[in-house]
Design an enzyme around this catalytic site. Structure first.
Site, short mmCIF file in Angstrom:
data_model
loop_
_atom_site.label_atom_id
_atom_site.label_comp_id
_atom_site.label_asym_id
_atom_site.label_seq_id
_atom_site.Cartn_x
_atom_site.Cartn_y
_atom_site.Cartn_z
N ASN A 50 0.81 -1.22 0.00
CA ASN A 50 0.00 0.00 0.00
C ASN A 50 0.84 1.26 0.00
O ASN A 50 2.02 1.26 0.35
CB ASN A 50 -0.99 0.01 1.17
CG ASN A 50 -0.31 0.10 2.53
OD1 ASN A 50 0.36 1.09 2.83
ND2 ASN A 50 -0.48 -0.93 3.36
N HIS A 51 0.21 2.35 -0.41
CA HIS A 51 0.86 3.66 -0.40
C HIS A 51 0.67 4.28 0.98
O HIS A 51 -0.45 4.31 1.48
CB HIS A 51 0.26 4.57 -1.47
CG HIS A 51 1.05 5.81 -1.73
ND1 HIS A 51 1.18 6.83 -0.82
CD2 HIS A 51 1.78 6.19 -2.82
CE1 HIS A 51 1.93 7.78 -1.32
NE2 HIS A 51 2.31 7.42 -2.52
N PRO A 52 1.73 4.77 1.61
CA PRO A 52 1.60 5.26 2.98
C PRO A 52 0.72 6.50 3.13
O PRO A 52 0.25 6.79 4.23
CB PRO A 52 3.05 5.57 3.40
CG PRO A 52 3.78 5.77 2.12
CD PRO A 52 3.13 4.85 1.14
#
Length: 429
Positions: free
Chosen positions: A243-245
């Site tokens: 996932n993208h933070p």
């Protein structure tokens, strides 16, 4: 200042497609990946690239697998469309030949440790005096200044030191190397940008310049917002898996038959995603109203989305999401790229070959320009045999300048040693 002559006009194997760098000659001393990838980009854009290799073995990657017969597919991929010449600058005639090549070249690219080219007598300070038109490009692990400049730097070394390994992998797992040579390729791309900027500058003032690329610098530059995030939040960014933070949903989700990716990177896309999943009420929940809230409640969001996606195949969801305009994709394995209709439509799968008849499929030039003719994906691009073009280059130089005898040139350490400059010194670089 270019060396383009009768040989290039007559040889269909190495002839470059017309492009914005047509007329630019690159003298390429580099080997393995960062430098050759950089000069491959220049060749793809129309430059003539003359690869200077050491006698006997040539570029290290000629011995890297996989092999097609006795030829390296690795070498073919990153040295397509170039010419090859071996030089031993112990000998006056080869020193003279190299000087003539420098006279007619626009760009020099090398990726040795700092000091190697100086010891050979062809460092940037000397060439700035004798060949001021040249754009001199060095690609090394840590650049030509700073306390680490003399250290050897391989791709994984700079991936580790530059921080990207600490961000790659799953939170409960070990740091991981990026699946491609991210350090080398990043440096190659920044090197190409520097060369193009220098050539543009030279068009205005007729002066070459020095381009100094450090792989570690490039890794730091490619850390996206990781440095700023730490500076603002005071928390060390770590691995986040798939996932993208800073964005949610921006990760993989399980369908009935496997995982796929959804990237709903703003509030509008989240509304469209909810509708496409048949759950418009999801977008109205207080904990999901903004991207920041969705990031904070990511685990709950993923659970709710997967309750829906698990009941149907991924192709169903990909079609529904694409119809709604929500970015999504299957997680393709490499074999599927060869039949990807988008890549095929944009001629991104090309063939390369060496001396033999068997061609290897690889990625093509992603820079699409109206002034660049597309490569025929069915016509293989040649990668050179070691020293293949020596006689043709000699004939070309003699046709331009007449026969020549060795002359004295600026002193260098190679004159005083028994080193084989393009075997021993460079092999230790």
């Amino acid at each position: 200042m270019n060396l383009r002559g009768t040989f290039m006009e007559q040889s269909s194997d190495t002839e470059q497609k017309p492009g914005p760098l047509s007329g630019i000659t690159v003298l390429d001393f580099s080997r393995v990946l960062a430098g050759p990838y950089c000069t491959m980009i220049l060749a793809d854009l129309g430059a003539r690239v003359i690869k200077v290799e050491r006698f006997g073995t040539g570029d290290d990657t000629r011995a890297f697998g996989p092999f097609v017969g006795e030829e390296s597919a690795y070498f073919m991929c990153f040295n397509r469309g170039k010419e090859s010449i071996s030089l031993d600058i112990k000998f006056p005639r080869d020193r003279e030949l190299l000087e003539r090549l420098l006279d007619s070249s626009d760009v020099v690219v090398e990726n040795f440790r700092p000091g190697v080219m100086e010891r050979l007598g062809y460092g940037p300070e000397r060439l700035a005096k004798t060949h001021p038109h040249i754009v001199y490009t060095s690609i090394s692990g840590f650049g030509h200044s700073g306390p680490f400049s003399e250290l050897p730097g391989y791709d994984m070394v700079v991936q580790a030191m530059g921080g990207v390994m600490s961000l790659t992998g799953w939170p409960d797992g070990e740091p991981a190397r990026v699946g491609t040579s991210f350090g080398d390729l990043g440096a190659a791309l920044f090197g190409a940008v520097g060369i193009l900027a220098s050539l543009y500058s030279r068009s205005r003032n007729a002066q070459g310049s020095r381009v100094d690329i450090g792989m570690l610098d490039c890794q730091a530059a490619l850390m996206e917002t990781a440095l700023a995030r730490y500076d603002v939040e005071g928390k060390v960014p770590t691995r986040t898996g798939d996932n993208h933070p800073s964005l949610a949903p921006f990760e993989t989700f399980m369908a009935e038959d496997g995982k796929f990716v959804i990237c709903a990177g703003n509030d509008t896309l989240f509304l469209l995603m909810a509708d496409a999943l048949g759950a418009p009420q999801m977008a109205l929940k207080p904990e999901f109203l903004t991207n920041d809230l969705r990031v904070q409640n990511r685990d709950r969001l993923v659970d709710e989305v997967e309750e829906i996606t698990k009941v149907k195949p991924m192709q169903h969801w990909i079609e529904a999401l694409n119809e709604a305009g929500v970015p999504c994709a299957p997680i393709n394995t490499i074999d599927r790229l060869f039949s990807n209709p988008q890549l095929l439509a944009r001629n991104m799968i090309v063939k390369v070959k060496g001396e033999g008849d068997t061609a290897v499929r690889t990625a093509g030039n992603p820079i699409k320009m109206s002034t660049v003719s597309e490569v025929d994906p069915e016509s293989p691009i040649r990668a050179p045999m070691l020293n293949e073009h020596r006689e043709a280059i000699l004939a070309e130089l003699m046709a331009k300048n007449g026969a020549y005898a060795p002359t004295s040139r600026p002193h260098c350490e190679a004159d005083e040693t028994n080193d084989h400059p393009f075997v021993e010194s460079i092999a230790k670089a």
